[in-house]
Design a protein around this motif. Sequence first.
Motif, short mmCIF file in Angstrom:
data_model
loop_
_atom_site.label_atom_id
_atom_site.label_comp_id
_atom_site.label_asym_id
_atom_site.label_seq_id
_atom_site.Cartn_x
_atom_site.Cartn_y
_atom_site.Cartn_z
N ARG A 1 -3.68 5.80 9.91
CA ARG A 1 -4.00 6.91 9.02
C ARG A 1 -3.75 8.20 9.80
O ARG A 1 -4.52 8.57 10.68
CB ARG A 1 -5.45 6.86 8.57
N GLN A 2 -2.65 8.83 9.48
CA GLN A 2 -2.28 10.08 10.14
C GLN A 2 -1.13 10.73 9.41
O GLN A 2 -0.45 10.10 8.61
CB GLN A 2 -1.91 9.83 11.60
N LEU B 1 -3.63 9.13 -2.05
CA LEU B 1 -3.03 8.83 -0.76
C LEU B 1 -1.52 8.98 -0.79
O LEU B 1 -0.87 8.63 -1.78
CB LEU B 1 -3.35 7.38 -0.35
N ASP B 2 -0.97 9.47 0.31
CA ASP B 2 0.45 9.43 0.57
C ASP B 2 0.67 8.26 1.52
O ASP B 2 0.01 8.17 2.56
CB ASP B 2 0.95 10.72 1.21
N ILE B 3 1.58 7.37 1.14
CA ILE B 3 1.87 6.21 1.97
C ILE B 3 3.34 6.28 2.38
O ILE B 3 4.22 6.49 1.55
CB ILE B 3 1.55 4.90 1.23
N TYR B 4 3.58 6.16 3.68
CA TYR B 4 4.90 6.32 4.28
C TYR B 4 5.39 4.97 4.81
O TYR B 4 4.68 4.32 5.57
CB TYR B 4 4.85 7.30 5.45
N ASN C 1 -2.04 8.82 4.56
CA ASN C 1 -2.88 10.00 4.75
C ASN C 1 -3.40 10.42 3.38
O ASN C 1 -2.77 10.15 2.37
CB ASN C 1 -2.09 11.13 5.40
N GLY C 2 -4.53 11.08 3.38
CA GLY C 2 -5.10 11.57 2.14
C GLY C 2 -6.58 11.27 2.07
O GLY C 2 -7.21 10.89 3.06
N GLU C 3 -7.11 11.42 0.88
CA GLU C 3 -8.55 11.22 0.66
C GLU C 3 -8.75 10.03 -0.26
O GLU C 3 -8.08 9.91 -1.29
CB GLU C 3 -9.14 12.48 0.02
N ALA C 4 -9.66 9.15 0.13
CA ALA C 4 -9.93 7.97 -0.70
C ALA C 4 -11.29 7.37 -0.33
O ALA C 4 -11.82 7.62 0.75
CB ALA C 4 -8.83 6.94 -0.51
N CYS C 5 -11.79 6.55 -1.23
CA CYS C 5 -13.06 5.87 -1.02
C CYS C 5 -12.91 4.78 0.05
O CYS C 5 -11.81 4.50 0.53
CB CYS C 5 -13.55 5.26 -2.33
N ALA C 6 -14.02 4.16 0.40
CA ALA C 6 -14.02 3.13 1.43
C ALA C 6 -13.13 1.95 1.05
O ALA C 6 -12.39 1.43 1.91
CB ALA C 6 -15.45 2.64 1.68
N ALA D 1 -8.50 -1.05 2.25
CA ALA D 1 -7.45 -1.93 1.72
C ALA D 1 -6.07 -1.44 2.17
O ALA D 1 -5.21 -2.24 2.54
CB ALA D 1 -7.53 -1.99 0.20
N THR D 2 -5.86 -0.13 2.15
CA THR D 2 -4.59 0.44 2.60
C THR D 2 -4.38 0.17 4.09
O THR D 2 -3.31 -0.25 4.52
CB THR D 2 -4.53 1.94 2.30
N SER D 3 -5.41 0.40 4.87
CA SER D 3 -5.34 0.17 6.31
C SER D 3 -4.95 -1.27 6.63
O SER D 3 -4.03 -1.53 7.41
CB SER D 3 -6.70 0.50 6.93
N ILE D 4 -5.63 -2.21 6.01
CA ILE D 4 -5.38 -3.63 6.28
C ILE D 4 -4.00 -4.03 5.77
O ILE D 4 -3.25 -4.73 6.46
CB ILE D 4 -6.49 -4.51 5.67
N MET D 5 -3.66 -3.59 4.56
CA MET D 5 -2.36 -3.97 4.01
C MET D 5 -1.21 -3.44 4.86
O MET D 5 -0.25 -4.16 5.14
CB MET D 5 -2.21 -3.50 2.57
#
Length: 144
Positions: free
Chosen positions: A20-21, A43-46, A60-65, A70-74
């Motif tokens: 996440r950066q 979220l912006d996903i690159y 990067n962006g703002e999102a709930c837990a 889920a994005t981090s793990i995926m």
Amino acid sequence: MDKNLKREIILDGYQNPYHRQSIDNKEDFITFNTNNESCIDNLDIYFKVEKGIIKDAYFNGEACAISTSATSIMLRKLIGKTKEEAKELLVNYQNMINEKPYNKDLLEELNAYDEIYLQPNRKNCALLPGKALERLLKKLEDEN
């Protein structure tokens, strides 16, 4: 997977998210914005793809837990995968979230979301990273 382990995985993905950066060199990445209309998730996903393989991914962006974890793990699971492997992961993940048959072994940590259907308003949060991945896979298919 027991409930405490699921909670730990989700919490760790939220508090210590993988990749996440912001990205300085965006021209090397394909970027998708994905959001939930009913909440703060945006979220912006690159994705960096070379020769049909996902070489790198950030968000990067703002999102709930749920969306953040889920994005981090995926993203962690997608790096190094071919587009075919990524599609298989995505289909199994979506099937799990939507209470359809899926391959538990393939999803590993993503199994932490296997009971998200118990909170229907959270399904969109868990599916958020998959929306960006669907768009990436479609773009890659269209380029061939």
